[in-house]
Motif scaffolding. Structure first.
Motif, short mmCIF file in Angstrom:
data_model
loop_
_atom_site.label_atom_id
_atom_site.label_comp_id
_atom_site.label_asym_id
_atom_site.label_seq_id
_atom_site.Cartn_x
_atom_site.Cartn_y
_atom_site.Cartn_z
N ASN A 349 0.85 -1.20 0.00
CA ASN A 349 0.00 0.00 0.00
C ASN A 349 0.89 1.25 0.00
O ASN A 349 2.12 1.14 0.03
CB ASN A 349 -0.99 -0.02 1.18
CG ASN A 349 -0.28 0.07 2.53
OD1 ASN A 349 0.90 0.42 2.60
ND2 ASN A 349 -1.01 -0.23 3.59
N LEU A 355 0.51 -6.17 1.42
CA LEU A 355 -0.90 -6.56 1.46
C LEU A 355 -1.01 -8.05 1.11
O LEU A 355 -0.33 -8.52 0.21
CB LEU A 355 -1.70 -5.72 0.46
CG LEU A 355 -1.59 -4.20 0.67
CD1 LEU A 355 -2.22 -3.45 -0.50
CD2 LEU A 355 -2.25 -3.78 1.98
N GLU A 356 -1.86 -8.73 1.81
CA GLU A 356 -2.00 -10.19 1.60
C GLU A 356 -3.28 -10.49 0.83
O GLU A 356 -4.20 -9.69 0.79
CB GLU A 356 -2.05 -10.93 2.94
CG GLU A 356 -0.85 -10.68 3.86
CD GLU A 356 0.46 -11.20 3.29
OE1 GLU A 356 0.42 -12.14 2.47
OE2 GLU A 356 1.52 -10.64 3.65
N THR A 359 -6.13 -8.39 -3.31
CA THR A 359 -5.77 -7.01 -2.99
C THR A 359 -5.32 -6.24 -4.23
O THR A 359 -5.20 -6.80 -5.31
CB THR A 359 -4.65 -7.01 -1.92
OG1 THR A 359 -4.49 -5.69 -1.43
CG2 THR A 359 -3.32 -7.48 -2.50
N GLU A 360 -5.09 -4.95 -4.04
CA GLU A 360 -4.58 -4.12 -5.14
C GLU A 360 -3.65 -3.06 -4.57
O GLU A 360 -3.90 -2.51 -3.51
CB GLU A 360 -5.75 -3.46 -5.87
CG GLU A 360 -5.29 -2.67 -7.08
CD GLU A 360 -6.41 -2.30 -8.04
OE1 GLU A 360 -7.52 -2.86 -7.94
OE2 GLU A 360 -6.15 -1.44 -8.90
N GLY A 361 -2.57 -2.76 -5.28
CA GLY A 361 -1.63 -1.74 -4.80
C GLY A 361 -0.42 -1.64 -5.70
O GLY A 361 -0.51 -1.88 -6.90
N ARG A 402 -3.19 -6.00 -9.23
CA ARG A 402 -4.25 -6.61 -8.43
C ARG A 402 -3.96 -8.10 -8.33
O ARG A 402 -3.51 -8.70 -9.31
CB ARG A 402 -5.57 -6.38 -9.18
CG ARG A 402 -6.83 -6.71 -8.46
CD ARG A 402 -7.96 -5.88 -9.07
NE ARG A 402 -8.20 -6.18 -10.49
CZ ARG A 402 -8.86 -7.24 -10.92
NH1 ARG A 402 -9.34 -8.11 -10.08
NH2 ARG A 402 -9.06 -7.41 -12.22
N ARG A 403 -4.21 -8.68 -7.15
CA ARG A 403 -4.08 -10.14 -7.03
C ARG A 403 -5.46 -10.70 -6.77
O ARG A 403 -6.18 -10.20 -5.91
CB ARG A 403 -3.13 -10.49 -5.90
CG ARG A 403 -2.79 -11.98 -5.82
CD ARG A 403 -1.65 -12.27 -4.85
NE ARG A 403 -1.82 -11.49 -3.64
CZ ARG A 403 -0.84 -10.90 -2.96
NH1 ARG A 403 0.40 -11.01 -3.35
NH2 ARG A 403 -1.09 -10.22 -1.87
N LYS A 405 -8.35 -14.07 -6.28
CA LYS A 405 -8.47 -15.16 -5.28
C LYS A 405 -7.66 -16.40 -5.67
O LYS A 405 -7.33 -17.22 -4.83
CB LYS A 405 -9.94 -15.50 -5.03
CG LYS A 405 -10.67 -16.03 -6.25
CD LYS A 405 -12.10 -16.38 -5.87
CE LYS A 405 -12.94 -16.89 -7.01
NZ LYS A 405 -12.38 -17.17 -8.31
#
Ligand code: PRX
Length: 545
Positions: A349, A355-356, A359-361, A402-403, A405
């Motif tokens: 972030n 971030l796990e 998520t996006e960053g 972005r990751r 699921k």
């Protein structure tokens, strides 16, 4: 490097008679076949010419050539004698070339008639001479054909250390000044070789075609070094996808029975416009794997690539990487990516916290791998500041991500002041500086706007010194092309009586981006020194260049 990509195959691997390149010129009447043995012989001749001209291990050689075999011969000749090549994309202006020659302090420029206004190719000394438009052949300049003819075709390679520099390649920097990315011999060899083999599932009887220009990293890695390291047969194409007809790509695939095809989303979007008719005329059944690179691919283009070009049976490999980082994704049927071996991405972030899960960053890398850049030429400090300062302990890509699921990474695009126009990365500062060079401009701000074919395009706000001046869009467009090159041609120029600024005088680019995109919901404008400016700019939006 040179031993590994040529001598090893010719002397140890018995691949001497194997085709290294099918060269296809701009005109379909121009084509030739080059075997590994022939390539080795040309490279040795050229290496001897360079040595004769005084080029030694560690010296820089600039190369400014179109997509002709001489380009590959020269880059490998540099590698053979341990000289560092610095290739400048032939679509750049002579001023851009000059800037890069000066930065690299090259002693020799290998170039084509286009630059020197001659018909044949020349190798010219004292490179600074070649930068002016009135450049003529100097006495010390030599003709390629003449010196190559008289040069012996054997040349012992210079044995290099793993960490010796192999090449410099300039990429846009957010300050507007291009950065000379340095890659080294062994790490680059290993990663181009491995990624080529695994991402494209290379087999000895493949015919591989990467449509990039060698002036960009994709061409360095997937036209020259990766395929040659694997003893592969490639297509080397000089021309354009729509010349002399819009089915040229498909015609070439049929002609050489291309099995692996690697191109950019911008080319796919361009060809999609002509529908399926131009493809139907050709047999594309040889294709097995399709690749995409350079910018995020939109679902529509991906589907067309997969279903129309690949006829639904070829996996599409989406390969995310940068001039700086050598890595690519794994093959998959979907257009998201997984990291390659040795590559450990993370998503952070704004505060640098990891971030796990879903998520996006900010996309960063946790540790280096052999194929990553080593430094910025002559500027280690800029290297550290650009890539490692924002989030200590991580390499910062400058891209958003972005990751999902399933653990797939989706690249969402640049989140710094960079633009990606037709897969070419450029900085807003670079284009602004080019606009500001014009005497009638007092201020300029450049933002991106989505474009159907190019992905993003340049929308420029220009404040004139003399407000009464008439529309000069065409003049500004011309001066940007002159300064940087045709790839940076602005699509929109808007005359801006003033720019939206904060009270401390900082241009609010977020607002300019929204004006360019005609997004009316501007949110909080209270930090602006003069909010009325925004309304004026909205009313005068430019809908054409
Ligand atoms: O923003 C990303 C985009 O291109 C940038 C790197 O540009 P360059 O150094 O010129 O190298 C281009 C060819 C490797 C990245 O920071 N980019 C590249 N490939 C992809 C991409 N964006 C999304 N998907 C890709 N496959």
């Amino acid at each position: 490097m040179c031993y590994n990509v040529l001598d090893r195959h010719v002397k140890e691997g018995k691949l001497g008679e194997k085709v290294a390149y099918y060269w296809e010129g701009n005109s379909p009447d121009h084509h030739m076949t080059i075997t590994y043995r022939q390539l080795l012989s040309h490279v040795c001749r050229c290496a001897n010419v360079l040595k004769q001209m005084g080029v030694k291990r560690g010296d820089r050689v600039s190369i400014y050539l179109p997509m002709i075999p001489e380009l590959i011969v020269t880059m490998l000749a540099c590698a053979r004698i341990g000289a560092v090549h610095s290739i400048v994309f032939a679509g750049f202006s002579s001023e851009s070339l000059c800037e890069r020659i000066m930065d690299a302090q090259s002693s020799v420029l290998v170039t084509a008639g286009k630059l020197l206004q001659h018909q044949t190719y020349a190798i010219c000394l004292d490179v600074t001479c070649c930068c002016t438009r009135s450049c003529k052949m100097k006495l010390r300049d030599v003709w390629w054909d003449e010196v190559m003819r008289d040069s012996p075709d054997e040349c012992e390679p210079e044995w290099m250390d793993a960490e010796d520099p192999l090449f410099i390649l300039y990429t846009s920097g957010s300050t507007g000044k291009p950065k000379g990315v340095v890659h080294t011999v062994a790490g680059y060899l290993l990663y181009t070789s491995l990624t080529f083999r695994y991402v494209f599932d290379h087999h000895p009887d493949d015919v591989y075609w990467c449509t990039a220009d060698i002036g960009w990293i994709t061409g360095h890695s997937y036209i020259t070094y990766g395929p040659l390291a694997n003893g592969a047969t490639s297509v080397l194409f000089e021309g354009l996808p729509v010349h002399p007809h819009v089915g040229r790509f498909w015609e070439i695939i049929e002609k050489y029975k291309v099995t692996k095809f690697y191109t950019a989303p911008t080319a796919i979007r361009l060809l999609m416009k002509y529908g399926q008719e131009p493809l139907r005329k050709y047999d594309l059944s040889s294709l097995r794997i399709l690749g995409t690179v350079g910018e995020p691919i939109n679902p529509e283009a991906w589907r067309w690539y997969h279903e129309v070009v690949g006829q639904g049976r070829c996996p599409v490999v989406d390969t995310f990487w940068q001039t700086e980082t050598h890595l690519t994704s794994n093959p998959d049927f979907i257009f998201q990516t997984f990291p390659f071996f040795g590559v450990e991405p993370a998503i952070l972030n704004e505060h640098g916290e990891e971030l796990e899960g879903v998520t996006e960053g900010y996309l960063v890398f946790r540790k280096p791998w052999p194929g990553i850049m080593r430094t910025i030429y002559k500027n280690q400090e800029l290297f550290e500041n650009t890539y490692f300062r924002k989030f200590p302990g991580f390499y910062v890509t400058g891209d958003g991500c972005r990751r999902d699921k399933d653990g797939y990474y989706w690249i969402t695009g640049r989140i710094d002041d960079m633009l990606n126009v037709s897969g070419h990365l450029m900085s807003t500062a670079e284009v602004e500086a080019a606009l500001m060079l014009h005497q009638s401009v007092s201020e300029a701000a450049v933002v991106s706007r989505p474009h159907k074919v190019k992905g993003e395009c340049l929308y420029c706000f220009v404040t004139l010194k003399d407000r009464k001046n008439s529309d000069q869009s065409a003049v500004f467009i011309f001066s940007v092309r002159e300064k940087i090159g045709p790839i940076a041609t602005p699509d929109f120029i808007q005359n801006a009586p003033a720019l939206p600024k904060t009270r401390s005088g900082k241009i609010m680019r977020r607002i300019l981006r929204q004006i360019a995109r005609n997004e009316k919901d501007l949110g909080d404008l209270s930090t602006l020194a003069d909010p009325k400016v925004v309304e004026v700019l909205f009313n005068q939006r430019s809908e054409a260049a």
